[in-house]
Write a protein that holds these residues in place. Sequence first.
Motif, short mmCIF file in Angstrom:
data_model
loop_
_atom_site.label_atom_id
_atom_site.label_comp_id
_atom_site.label_asym_id
_atom_site.label_seq_id
_atom_site.Cartn_x
_atom_site.Cartn_y
_atom_site.Cartn_z
N VAL A 36 7.93 -7.86 -1.81
CA VAL A 36 6.84 -7.00 -2.26
C VAL A 36 6.70 -7.07 -3.78
N VAL A 37 7.83 -7.05 -4.47
CA VAL A 37 7.81 -7.16 -5.93
C VAL A 37 7.19 -8.49 -6.36
N ASP A 38 7.63 -9.57 -5.73
CA ASP A 38 7.11 -10.90 -6.09
C ASP A 38 5.60 -10.96 -5.85
N ARG A 39 5.16 -10.36 -4.76
CA ARG A 39 3.72 -10.34 -4.45
C ARG A 39 2.96 -9.54 -5.50
N GLY A 40 3.51 -8.39 -5.89
CA GLY A 40 2.85 -7.55 -6.87
C GLY A 40 2.79 -8.16 -8.26
N PHE A 41 3.79 -8.98 -8.59
CA PHE A 41 3.84 -9.58 -9.92
C PHE A 41 3.10 -10.91 -9.99
N GLU A 42 2.60 -11.41 -8.86
CA GLU A 42 2.02 -12.75 -8.85
C GLU A 42 0.84 -12.89 -9.80
N ALA A 43 -0.09 -11.93 -9.78
CA ALA A 43 -1.26 -12.03 -10.65
C ALA A 43 -0.84 -11.99 -12.12
N TYR A 44 0.13 -11.13 -12.44
CA TYR A 44 0.62 -11.02 -13.82
C TYR A 44 1.25 -12.33 -14.28
N LEU A 45 2.10 -12.91 -13.44
CA LEU A 45 2.76 -14.16 -13.81
C LEU A 45 1.78 -15.32 -13.84
N ASP A 83 0.83 -1.21 0.00
CA ASP A 83 0.00 0.00 0.00
C ASP A 83 0.86 1.26 0.00
N LEU A 84 1.91 1.26 0.80
CA LEU A 84 2.79 2.42 0.86
C LEU A 84 3.52 2.63 -0.46
N LEU A 85 3.92 1.54 -1.10
CA LEU A 85 4.63 1.65 -2.37
C LEU A 85 3.71 2.24 -3.44
N ALA A 86 2.44 1.80 -3.43
CA ALA A 86 1.50 2.30 -4.43
C ALA A 86 1.26 3.80 -4.29
N GLU A 87 1.38 4.31 -3.07
CA GLU A 87 1.11 5.72 -2.81
C GLU A 87 2.37 6.58 -2.89
N ALA A 88 3.55 5.95 -2.92
CA ALA A 88 4.80 6.69 -2.87
C ALA A 88 5.07 7.43 -4.17
N SER A 89 5.76 8.55 -4.06
CA SER A 89 6.12 9.31 -5.26
C SER A 89 7.31 8.69 -5.98
N VAL A 90 8.08 7.86 -5.26
CA VAL A 90 9.20 7.13 -5.85
C VAL A 90 9.04 5.66 -5.52
N ALA A 91 9.77 4.81 -6.24
CA ALA A 91 9.65 3.37 -6.04
C ALA A 91 10.47 2.93 -4.83
N ASP A 92 10.03 3.36 -3.64
CA ASP A 92 10.76 3.00 -2.42
C ASP A 92 9.87 3.27 -1.22
N VAL A 93 10.10 2.54 -0.13
CA VAL A 93 9.40 2.77 1.13
C VAL A 93 10.40 2.58 2.26
N ASN A 140 5.25 1.78 -9.83
CA ASN A 140 6.21 1.68 -8.73
C ASN A 140 6.71 0.26 -8.52
N HIS A 141 5.82 -0.73 -8.62
CA HIS A 141 6.27 -2.12 -8.53
C HIS A 141 7.26 -2.43 -9.65
N TYR A 142 6.95 -1.92 -10.83
CA TYR A 142 7.79 -2.23 -11.99
C TYR A 142 9.16 -1.59 -11.86
N ARG A 143 9.20 -0.32 -11.52
CA ARG A 143 10.49 0.36 -11.38
C ARG A 143 11.32 -0.26 -10.26
N LEU A 144 10.65 -0.67 -9.19
CA LEU A 144 11.37 -1.30 -8.09
C LEU A 144 11.97 -2.63 -8.51
N ARG A 155 10.65 1.81 8.57
CA ARG A 155 9.96 2.39 9.73
C ARG A 155 8.49 2.63 9.41
N ALA A 156 8.22 3.19 8.22
CA ALA A 156 6.83 3.44 7.83
C ALA A 156 6.06 2.13 7.68
N VAL A 157 6.72 1.12 7.15
CA VAL A 157 6.07 -0.18 6.99
C VAL A 157 5.71 -0.77 8.34
#
Length: 233
Positions: A53-62, A13-23, A94-98, A26-28
Motif C-alpha cells: 500500500v505504501v509503495d502504491r501511494g508513493f508511486e506518483a511522488y517517486l 481508501d481505508l487508510l486515507a479515512e483512518a484516524s491512525v496510520a493502520d487498517v 497516513n501513507h507517510y506515517r505508515l 478484516r476490513a480490507v
Amino acid sequence: MDAREKILEAATDLLAEASVADVSTRAVCEAAGVGAPMLYRLFGDKAGLLAAVVDRGFEAYLASKRAARPSDDPVADLRSGWDNHMRFALEHPNHYRLMYSPELTVPPAAAREAHALLHGILERCAAAGRLTVPPALATQMIMSANVGAALSVLTRPEQYPDPGFSERLRDAVLDSVTRPSSDAPDGQEGDGDRAVPVAAATLAARLRAAQSPFFTPAESALLGQWLDKLSSG
C-alpha cells in the motif's frame, strides 16, 4: 480489476479515512469483497500488504522525482527535493506515517528508492565540488532530518506552529554538508580545514562516475576507499 488491485485499492481508501496510520485485514477483505486466504496468498501477511500500500501511494511522488530533469545547481535540487518531500508528507499523512512506522516489518521499496534518488543528487554535488562530507553520509544526514521534520509536524503539529520551521531546518542541514559554488564571492568558499575533505569527496564522486580506464577495478575500489576516508575528515 484483479484481486490484488481490488485489495490494494480497498486498503488505500481505508487508510486515507483512518484516524491512525493502520487498517485491519478484516476490513480490507470486506471492502474488497475477497476472503482472507486470498489476501494472505497475495501479500503474505498484514505487513506485506501495508508495504504494498505504501509503495502504491508513493508511486506518483517517486515517478515525478524520476522524471525531474537535473538543474545546473545540484544544491538547488536538494532544496527542491526537501520541499517536495515535506509537501507530499503533509498531503498524504497516513501513507507517510505508515512508511516510517517501526511496526512495518517489511521495508517498502519506496523508502529504498527515495534514499537512492537523494544519493544520486548528492553524488552530483560531490562531483561539482560542493559537498563537504561523503555522499553516503550526507544522504543519511539529510534523509534523517527531512523525515524527522515531516513526522514531527504530522504527529505534533501544536509543537511546530512556525510555517518556516522546515525551511530553516533544511537550510541549516544543507549548509552543514555543502559549500558555495566556486564562483562565490571571496571569503565564502569555506575554510582551509575543509579543503582536503572537499577535494577528496569531489575526486571520489568523479571516479565513480567516470569509470576510468587507467585503473583496474581493484585499483579503483582501493582509491575510492582512500578518498572516502579522506573526505570523512
